[in-house]
Design an enzyme around this catalytic site. Structure first.
Site, mmCIF file in Angstrom:
data_model
loop_
_atom_site.group_PDB
_atom_site.id
_atom_site.type_symbol
_atom_site.label_atom_id
_atom_site.label_comp_id
_atom_site.label_asym_id
_atom_site.label_seq_id
_atom_site.Cartn_x
_atom_site.Cartn_y
_atom_site.Cartn_z
ATOM 1 N N VAL A 85 1.674 -0.657 -1.192
ATOM 2 C CA VAL A 85 0.835 0.080 -1.604
ATOM 3 C C VAL A 85 1.795 1.695 -2.391
ATOM 4 C CG1 VAL A 85 -0.777 -0.096 0.145
ATOM 5 C CG2 VAL A 85 1.677 1.375 0.423
ATOM 6 N N GLU A 86 2.732 1.346 -2.499
ATOM 7 C CA GLU A 86 3.307 2.153 -3.142
ATOM 8 C C GLU A 86 3.566 1.676 -4.203
ATOM 9 O OE1 GLU A 86 6.507 4.281 -1.139
ATOM 10 O OE2 GLU A 86 5.803 3.143 0.809
ATOM 11 N N MET A 87 5.210 0.945 -5.164
ATOM 12 C CA MET A 87 4.890 0.470 -6.618
ATOM 13 C C MET A 87 4.949 -0.515 -7.206
ATOM 14 S SD MET A 87 9.029 2.741 -6.965
ATOM 15 C CE MET A 87 9.093 2.394 -8.436
ATOM 16 N N HIS B 195 -0.051 2.487 -5.313
ATOM 17 C CA HIS B 195 -0.845 1.203 -6.413
ATOM 18 C C HIS B 195 -1.914 1.210 -6.461
ATOM 19 C CE1 HIS B 195 -0.595 -2.452 -9.624
ATOM 20 N NE2 HIS B 195 -1.135 -2.768 -8.378
#
Lengths: 377, 377
Positions: free
Chosen positions: A158-160, A116
């Site tokens: 920091v991912e989804m 993200h």
């Protein structure tokens, strides 16, 4: 749900051929003959094959059972949809498959994943392929199983960058998902839950196994499945002690080991800021300890190590030699081991790309904004 | 028609009905009967159906031929691999399928697409589905065909941020791609070129058509394929003049039209900074002129318009009424037209997810960096 996986499959009952290693072309006939003589087990295997059969196990053709999470076709199909579902992310851009791409060996081929807001994650994305066979998930084993793992990236900023509430609200707003969850989790009053989302994903991921590798065919008695150099590589792999961390069905994933047990790798390869399993156990002995990664399909999953800083498999082998074994491997040894590792690439999963159901006016809309505190990569 | 997903289930042998939800067995029998009677057209159609048959055309079951780019199975398979190939982007993160997701109606469900460095593109991503039938590609028609179009996003700095040299270097560095290109473009001395990359992608994209929609079945004489409200919506759609811009096989994509010919939409929906086809032709008459988008599968491809600022199909219909027709459509009219538009959802493409070949040491590595001049979204 942990795998109910018994390592004591009686391989000899599966039809091992008994022709010695190192024989050539004319052996295909005797291979066939050997296979038809399975019950008799007339001839002994070579010492190396016998050793290998004790150390390793082929990837089966069918997935293992999951504790408390029966694998059913409808659950697998739902899990596949969720695996490819970008609306589980805040941005609607990122799905499980973004970082664990089934067309790319189950990884993203990045040093560390981009998520993200184009933020970089802290570690290299491990492959989803055969991950059901690992004793735990993530590099530091902080998730007991794939069900627990699946909940992590959905929420990681920091991912989804989503959260359980948003994910469930999203799934409940899409009537067809309601129908799928009801079928996949029959008898439950409210089947659309974050836990069941993770269970469905786990069931699908459990099917992502890669049988049929050249090594597995060799292990089953097909001498023609590996070249002489590859057999030499296996011999070196075993004799040097690589199997201390990379054995069993998955050539790894079976325990936690210090990275740099003999000699610390460079700071680039083993960043001083990432203490590995220490973050999970707070035990000094767990500094720089990581779950040994599976070596299956390793030729497909560069770059290597939790830092993702090594692109060449040869270099990775050399680093392992010095860091873990205190051995300076010769170019020939590195070449042979690498050639052997390439025999661990199995049949990649055949997956029909899922058609995802339409959202509705109740579905939370995508939000690509990034908190100002978070710096883009 | 959202029942396609349910139709997958019988494969899974779970005992779901073999007919899509909402249909009875006798209806599907009459479907078959209608299909077998298509040629004969024994009974006279209603005036509305006759009108519709003059205005529209069903999506065929097989893709059209492409000028100078014969569609062959091997080229389509190669094109599919390239369509899903993130290594054609600078970051190795973005493929055609990122913004034209085949599981999501061929779009990304974003207002405008997010690309390299989390930058936002200028316009809403049009669907790839049935795009082969458009007279040209992009909202402003600046690409004559899908072959030309395919080269755009690969190079756009806010999309895949690569360039032809890097793309070709990447493809040539992967031996398996060399073999695929040689088979797809036989007899060429150097088949791995940027042009052939685009041709293969075009061949695959040409197969992404969606026959079998309820409207198409109705058009072929199956009165049961549309509800009374949907037929009423079709009647309104035709009588109000929507067909001036949305007719033919693709319900659009056949010409260029001013957006706001009667009344300018809001600045949010029609941003003053985007003059549309004017940028292509530099002709004052082309200010705010855009290619009319196809309405096929429109219920799947929100948000709407080149700005992607309208999430509700009802609202989009209302905006079209005022902006293009100078008509204030009643809620009933909007509801009926929307119900009709939902009959344009056809069978979504069945695509097996491609396994992409391994890169080599010669492959240019991913680069997620963003030029400092470019601001993240």
């Amino acid at each position: 749900m942990r795998t109910r996986y018994l390592a004591i499959i009686p391989m000899l009952a599966l039809g091992w051929a008994c022709t010695p290693a190192g024989e050539t072309a004319s052996e295909s006939e005797s291979d066939e003959a050997a296979q038809t003589e399975t019950v008799a087990q007339a001839e002994p295997s070579s010492p190396l094959m016998q050793r290998a059969q004790a150390l390793f196990e082929a990837v089966p053709d069918t997935p293992p059972e999951l504790e408390d999470n029966p694998i059913t076709p409808v659950k697998v199909e739902l899990g596949k949809m969720l695996y490819f579902e970008p609306r589980l992310s805040q941005s609607w851009l990122i799905s499980c498959n973004t970082c664990h791409n089934l067309g790319l060996g189950g990884v993203d081929l990045m040093d560390t994943s981009i998520g993200h807001g184009w933020q970089a994650g802290p570690r290299n994305a491990p492959t989803v392929l055969n991950s059901v066979y690992n004793l735990a998930q993530f590099w530091d084993g902080r998730a007991a199983d794939l069900e627990e793992q699946a909940k992590g990236p959905v929420q990681a900023s920091v991912e989804m960058a989503s959260d359980p509430e948003r994910a469930v609200q999203t799934l409940r707003s899409i009537p067809e998902y309601g129908e799928w969850f009801a079928k996949a989790f029959p008898g439950e009053a409210e089947p659309v839950t974050f836990d069941n989302m993770a269970r469905a994903i786990e069931a699908f991921e459990a099917t992502l196994i890669t049988p049929g590798s050249p090594f597995d065919r060799w292990l089953a008695g097909d001498n023609s499945a590996m070249t002489a150099v590859q057999v030499e590589g296996l011999e070196t792999f075993v004799s040097k002690g690589c199997t201390a961390c990379h054995a069993g069905l998955n050539f790894g994933g079976q325990g936690y080991f210090a990275f740099g047990v003999v000699q610390a790798p460079s700071d680039e390869i083993r960043p001083p800021g990432d203490l590995g399993r220490f973050a999970v156990t707070s035990t000094a002995a767990d500094e720089y300890v990581f779950k040994s990664p599976s070596l299956r399909n390793i030729e497909l999953t560069a770059p290597y190590f939790h830092s993702g800083k090594v692109w060449s498999l040869e270099e990775a082998v050399a680093v392992m030699g010095s860091a873990q074994l205190g051995a300076v491997l010769t170019p020939d040894e590195i070449g042979a081991i690498t050639a052997f590792l390439e025999t661990l690439t199995g049949n990649q999963p055949e997956v029909e790309y899922p058609i995802l159901p339409p959202h509705t006016a109740d579905t939370p809309l995508p939000d690509v904004s990034v908190p100002t505190a978070a710096a883009p990569h």
